[in-house]
Design a protein around this motif. Structure first.
Motif, PDB file in Angstrom:
ATOM      1  N   ILE A 138      -4.645  -6.902 -18.436  1.00 31.79           N
ATOM      2  CA  ILE A 138      -3.244  -6.570 -18.189  1.00 31.79           C
ATOM      3  C   ILE A 138      -2.649  -5.765 -19.345  1.00 31.79           C
ATOM      4  N   ILE A 139      -2.952  -6.201 -20.586  1.00 31.77           N
ATOM      5  CA  ILE A 139      -2.434  -5.457 -21.752  1.00 31.77           C
ATOM      6  C   ILE A 139      -2.972  -4.027 -21.750  1.00 31.77           C
ATOM      7  N   SER A 140      -4.258  -3.869 -21.446  1.00 32.06           N
ATOM      8  CA  SER A 140      -4.863  -2.533 -21.411  1.00 32.06           C
ATOM      9  C   SER A 140      -4.268  -1.686 -20.289  1.00 32.06           C
TER      10      SER A 140
ATOM     11  N   GLU B 137      -8.540 -14.906 -21.657  1.00 38.97           N
ATOM     12  CA  GLU B 137      -8.564 -13.748 -22.548  1.00 38.97           C
ATOM     13  C   GLU B 137      -8.936 -12.452 -21.821  1.00 38.97           C
ATOM     14  N   ASP B 138      -9.847 -12.558 -20.863  1.00 41.91           N
ATOM     15  CA  ASP B 138     -10.249 -11.356 -20.127  1.00 41.91           C
ATOM     16  C   ASP B 138      -9.092 -10.825 -19.282  1.00 41.91           C
TER      17      ASP B 138
ATOM     18  N   LEU C 169       4.888  -7.389 -17.429  1.00 36.22           N
ATOM     19  CA  LEU C 169       3.425  -7.498 -17.474  1.00 36.22           C
ATOM     20  C   LEU C 169       2.965  -8.064 -18.811  1.00 36.22           C
ATOM     21  N   LEU C 170       3.554  -7.595 -19.907  1.00 33.88           N
ATOM     22  CA  LEU C 170       3.164  -8.081 -21.233  1.00 33.88           C
ATOM     23  C   LEU C 170       3.571  -9.541 -21.428  1.00 33.88           C
ATOM     24  N   GLU C 171       4.711  -9.903 -20.874  1.00 35.39           N
ATOM     25  CA  GLU C 171       5.160 -11.301 -20.972  1.00 35.39           C
ATOM     26  C   GLU C 171       4.199 -12.214 -20.218  1.00 35.39           C
TER      27      GLU C 171
END
Length: 309
Positions: A181-183, A175-176, A165-167
């Motif tokens: 995804i990061i959150s 950006e949104d 997911l982070l990749e």
């Protein structure tokens, strides 16, 4: 005559304390072994079991955390500053996820989802049943992302590993979507942290409960011993009542039935009859004999068998 029944003992010899340091050490060892056993059993329970008893556990948890509540800052300046670190990090991650989803929804003319998680739900601490609410919010957020980016989202799914997911988030130019995804990954990480912290508190509360139960049982045992001793001394049996009962109760921990059988058939096994305390009969004309010790031993056994304490 066997020394197991008779023993010459001076009248004024100081008897040893019923509850000495060795007893305390033995009790503490017994307590720790029991706690260790119970904690291990409880540790194998699933979080599903915790969820079924969520409301009961919540009340018990509030009581067990009464000491910690005083540490919460009263002059909180930010909306989430009254939360503990684990809960604050989780709430912040959820806030970032919510804001990113709202941005995506607004830019793509999609109705904003109604998220269930609020700060109050995380106060004073995280509860296991909240995992379902976080799951609902996450799915609602992913539903928005899928509607807004049907083609992009085809390459990833919510069940992917954190690294995947982070990749994906690093590669996306939106950006949104990247923030969402990061959150989302942060929520998963902080959820695990909160569950671990909750489990530690649960086991701590369980330990306290076990300690209380064992200590109460120990006190009941002491009270029962005192009643036994008092009853024997009241009848003025020529025997060290404290030693007798102390040795009996120590043996009964391993074999209750066997110990009681010995106590009621041959109590001198636990403490010898003291011949120096056997009274002479017929105004002192008939002196006490070893046979009197055997008789008293039987009388004491019968007395203890009928005794109700």
């Amino acid at each position: 005559m066997s020394n197991a029944i008779l023993e010459e003992k001076p009248q004024n010899t100081e008897v040893e304390s019923l509850f000495n340091d060795d007893d305390d050490a033995e009790f503490e060892k017994l307590l720790q072994e029991f706690i260790s056993s119970e904690i291990t059993d409880e540790d194998t329970e699933t979080m599903a079991s915790d969820y079924k008893e969520a409301h009961k556990q919540e009340e018990a948890e509030k009581l067990s955390l009464s000491e910690e509540i005083d540490d919460i800052p009263v002059d909180a300046s930010s909306s989430s500053s009254k939360l503990y670190e684990e809960e604050k990090n989780l709430f912040d991650a959820h806030e970032n996820f919510s804001n990113a989803i709202f941005q995506i929804a607004d830019k793509n003319n999609i109705k904003r989802p109604s998220f269930k998680i609020t700060e109050d739900l995380l106060y004073p601490r995280y509860k296991p049943y909240l995992g379902e609410k976080f799951g609902y919010d996450s799915l609602a957020g992913w539903d928005v992302m899928i509607k807004a980016y049907p083609t992009r989202i085809m390459n990833i799914n919510p069940g992917a590993k954190d690294e995947e997911l982070l990749e994906y988030a690093e590669k996306t130019t939106d950006e949104d979507l990247q923030m969402a995804i990061i959150s989302y990954v942060e929520i998963l990480i902080e959820l695990e942290s909160c569950e671990i912290a909750y489990e530690k508190r649960r086991l701590k509360a369980k330990r306290r409960k076990i300690e209380k139960e064992v200590i109460e049982e120990h006190q009941r045992r002491i009270d029962k011993m005192k009643k036994y001793i008092s009853a024997i001394e009241e009848k003025k049996f020529p025997i060290d009542a404290e030693k007798l009962i102390k040795n009996y109760f120590k043996t009964s921990r391993k074999d209750a039935d066997g110990a009681f059988k010995v106590l009621t058939n041959n109590p001198a096994t636990f403490a010898p009859i003291e011949t120096s305390k056997i009274k002479d009969r017929f105004f002192g004309l008939i002196k006490a004999k070893p046979e009197d010790g055997i008789r008293i031993n039987k009388e004491l056994g019968l007395f203890l068998k009928k005794l109700k304490v």
